[in-house]
Design an enzyme around this catalytic site. Sequence first.
Site, mmCIF file in Angstrom:
data_model
loop_
_atom_site.group_PDB
_atom_site.id
_atom_site.type_symbol
_atom_site.label_atom_id
_atom_site.label_comp_id
_atom_site.label_asym_id
_atom_site.label_seq_id
_atom_site.Cartn_x
_atom_site.Cartn_y
_atom_site.Cartn_z
ATOM 1 N N ASP A 1 -47.553 -5.938 -35.874
ATOM 2 C CA ASP A 1 -47.708 -4.901 -36.906
ATOM 3 C C ASP A 1 -48.238 -3.586 -36.329
ATOM 4 O O ASP A 1 -48.274 -2.574 -37.031
ATOM 5 C CB ASP A 1 -48.616 -5.380 -38.043
ATOM 6 C CG ASP A 1 -47.820 -6.125 -39.109
ATOM 7 O OD1 ASP A 1 -46.574 -6.032 -39.086
ATOM 8 O OD2 ASP A 1 -48.427 -6.795 -39.956
ATOM 9 N N ARG B 1 -58.456 -8.657 -42.125
ATOM 10 C CA ARG B 1 -57.301 -8.459 -41.261
ATOM 11 C C ARG B 1 -57.653 -8.827 -39.813
ATOM 12 O O ARG B 1 -58.793 -8.582 -39.366
ATOM 13 C CB ARG B 1 -56.916 -6.983 -41.339
ATOM 14 C CG ARG B 1 -55.721 -6.547 -40.515
ATOM 15 C CD ARG B 1 -54.443 -7.012 -41.108
ATOM 16 N NE ARG B 1 -53.300 -6.254 -40.638
ATOM 17 C CZ ARG B 1 -52.043 -6.668 -40.818
ATOM 18 N NH1 ARG B 1 -51.780 -7.811 -41.425
ATOM 19 N NH2 ARG B 1 -51.031 -5.932 -40.407
ATOM 20 N N GLY C 1 -43.634 -10.264 -47.917
ATOM 21 C CA GLY C 1 -42.352 -9.597 -47.659
ATOM 22 C C GLY C 1 -42.414 -8.443 -46.690
ATOM 23 O O GLY C 1 -41.546 -7.570 -46.722
ATOM 24 N N GLY C 2 -43.453 -8.382 -45.827
ATOM 25 C CA GLY C 2 -43.493 -7.321 -44.814
ATOM 26 C C GLY C 2 -43.347 -5.952 -45.461
ATOM 27 O O GLY C 2 -44.030 -5.619 -46.436
ATOM 28 N N THR D 1 -51.771 -13.801 -44.407
ATOM 29 C CA THR D 1 -50.560 -13.959 -43.597
ATOM 30 C C THR D 1 -50.833 -14.405 -42.171
ATOM 31 O O THR D 1 -51.931 -14.212 -41.643
ATOM 32 C CB THR D 1 -49.793 -12.612 -43.562
ATOM 33 O OG1 THR D 1 -48.523 -12.814 -42.980
ATOM 34 C CG2 THR D 1 -50.541 -11.549 -42.780
ATOM 35 N N THR E 1 -45.513 -14.090 -45.569
ATOM 36 C CA THR E 1 -46.878 -13.763 -45.928
ATOM 37 C C THR E 1 -47.020 -14.484 -47.252
ATOM 38 O O THR E 1 -46.046 -15.024 -47.771
ATOM 39 C CB THR E 1 -47.006 -12.217 -46.087
ATOM 40 O OG1 THR E 1 -46.957 -11.614 -44.800
ATOM 41 C CG2 THR E 1 -48.287 -11.784 -46.763
ATOM 42 N N ASN F 1 -48.227 -13.314 -40.388
ATOM 43 C CA ASN F 1 -47.203 -12.308 -40.124
ATOM 44 C C ASN F 1 -45.821 -12.946 -40.271
ATOM 45 O O ASN F 1 -45.314 -13.045 -41.372
ATOM 46 C CB ASN F 1 -47.384 -11.615 -38.771
ATOM 47 C CG ASN F 1 -46.585 -10.320 -38.716
ATOM 48 O OD1 ASN F 1 -46.117 -9.847 -39.742
ATOM 49 N ND2 ASN F 1 -46.415 -9.744 -37.549
ATOM 50 N N SER G 1 -50.946 -2.603 -42.091
ATOM 51 C CA SER G 1 -50.314 -3.637 -42.925
ATOM 52 C C SER G 1 -49.602 -2.989 -44.110
ATOM 53 O O SER G 1 -49.849 -1.834 -44.454
ATOM 54 C CB SER G 1 -51.404 -4.574 -43.442
ATOM 55 O OG SER G 1 -50.882 -5.474 -44.380
ATOM 56 N N SER G 2 -48.715 -3.769 -44.721
ATOM 57 C CA SER G 2 -48.103 -3.339 -45.991
ATOM 58 C C SER G 2 -48.649 -4.153 -47.162
ATOM 59 O O SER G 2 -48.203 -3.979 -48.305
ATOM 60 C CB SER G 2 -46.588 -3.522 -45.939
ATOM 61 O OG SER G 2 -46.041 -2.730 -44.928
HETATM 62 N N1 GLY Z 1 -47.769 -8.783 -41.587
HETATM 63 C C1 GLY Z 1 -47.234 -8.061 -42.668
HETATM 64 C C2 GLY Z 1 -48.131 -6.987 -43.154
HETATM 65 O O1 GLY Z 1 -49.332 -7.061 -42.943
HETATM 66 O O2 GLY Z 1 -47.666 -6.051 -43.741
#
Ligand code: GLY
Length: 568
Positions: free
Chosen positions: A420, A103, A470-471, A396, A378, A398, A449-450
Amino acid sequence: MKKLRFLILILFVVSCTSNQKKQTNQLNIKQAVEAKKGMVATAHPLASKVGTQILEQGGNAFDAAVGVQFALAVVYPRAGNIAGGGFAVYRKANGESGTLDFREKAPLAATYDMYLDEDQNVIPKLSSFGVLSTGVPGSVDGMIELHKKLGSLPFEELIQPAIDLAENGFVLTENEAKKLNDYQKDFLKANDSSTYFFNGGKWQTGEKIILPELAQTLKLIQDQGREGFYEGKTAKSMLAEVNANNGIITQADFDAYQSVWRKPVEGKYKEYNVISMPPPSSGGIALLQLLKGSEAYDLAAFGHNSAKSIHIMTELERRVYADRATYLGDSDFFDVPMDMLLDDDYLENRFSDIQMDKKTDSKDIKSGEVEIIESIETTHFSIVDKDQNAIGITTTLNGNFGSKVFVEKAGFFLNNEMDDFSAKPGVPNQFGLVGAEANAIAPEKRMLSSMTPTILEKDGKLFMVVGSPGGATIITAVYQTILNVVEFDMNMQEAVNATKTHSQWMPDIILYEKNGLDSLVLNQLQGMGHKMESRSAIGKMDAVLVLPDGTLQGGADSRGDDTAVGVN
Ligand code: GLY
């Protein structure tokens, strides 16, 4: 052509009405791909081909993952990347599992209130557009570390296909030409008119893209390893963009960046062992909370996408996302109460006020009002090799094309991952997600993050590799895809294609895919008090399922150019 459209329409209507389990709102419905000796499912056919070629040359799943990550950086520049970040979850054939966190990090000069004006209000777009939105990239370090620990072929060979694609060119798919055209104004705003991807919106399907500067950068990485990116010409080119636009990243940030091997979040859902990503992703914890919460309900009996099952999933989701907003952040900086969040008694209590026939107002769970904004990208890929080594990577920039800043001299986009973070506790980011102190900005911290790359085991053996872009919707899309296989008896492709819904506590709504739910179900949900809102797509999954006889079944999402390719 008319006949074909009619036939597709009939097939669509039949598939929607005759089997609600397999409902989908997609017209280009793909079929599951099966193979014995390997499976690669990615967002782009050329990247999937690179992955299978590496497997065919004797590489393992982890070699193929490195090749795919670099190939996506070329052919899928809106999310594939070298200047972004991501997470990998792996399981070796011998059952050993782990995760790699590559990340992005906040720059050393980042501050708690860097996106606030003097009145402490969030300055719109500052955290999501331009170089100030860019986190210190992690993907190149991540791929080098992944290869060092798990790879078997020489790194130089794994990056070569990406170099070839950048140097010799590749053709734009219809989806990618459209995406490039959709973002022309942003490209112009973040760069000048000579930037490669700005052409006034004339990108066409089938047009060839050649990226000589990116090929050069990839060759530097091939020759020098991480120094080819974090030092020398590539670093200088990035820093020139940053400095010209009041950014704060410096060479010291590049020097300090390191990806981290982390212990997975692991837990049981029925007879399945779920292995997923720990913080700084919220994905693994949230997914396990959702799956554990689901055990109290007979979702299979309720029926796939029935009002009852959507209601229960939504009620679980709104509580889990409220926990996410309060408790989750980078565990290197904030004491995330992981054990508590996954504790059986805690979860039983947390979900105990769910009613079968009536929604709970999100404001009664915790207050706050936010808005969800669309356009999120992503990418995820899943790979299994002949020995059943398995890896899922979600990676990603983002937003689509990240910060929109294109490093012309080195041929790639910079991420906008700083968005984020929670710029101000309680104020939503581009996904409408709110956060608290746990996810506040600090130098060298990773933003929450998700992303939820996930592996499931059954009876001690590999069962599934799954993940999605998909965030905020990533977690719910992965959750529902797993339920689709385990509870609703779908194959991997059907599970991926099936209509998804999403709820994230705030705003207090259920998102559903346009035309994906029948009107009776919508009415029933509204009758329970739910506010329904449609959107074009939720999730874009690429997954692999292992069938009882060991056959690998790929599912590549019909919502995009996603392609599963098998090795036999
Ligand atoms: N940028 C989307 C996530 O990391 O959830």
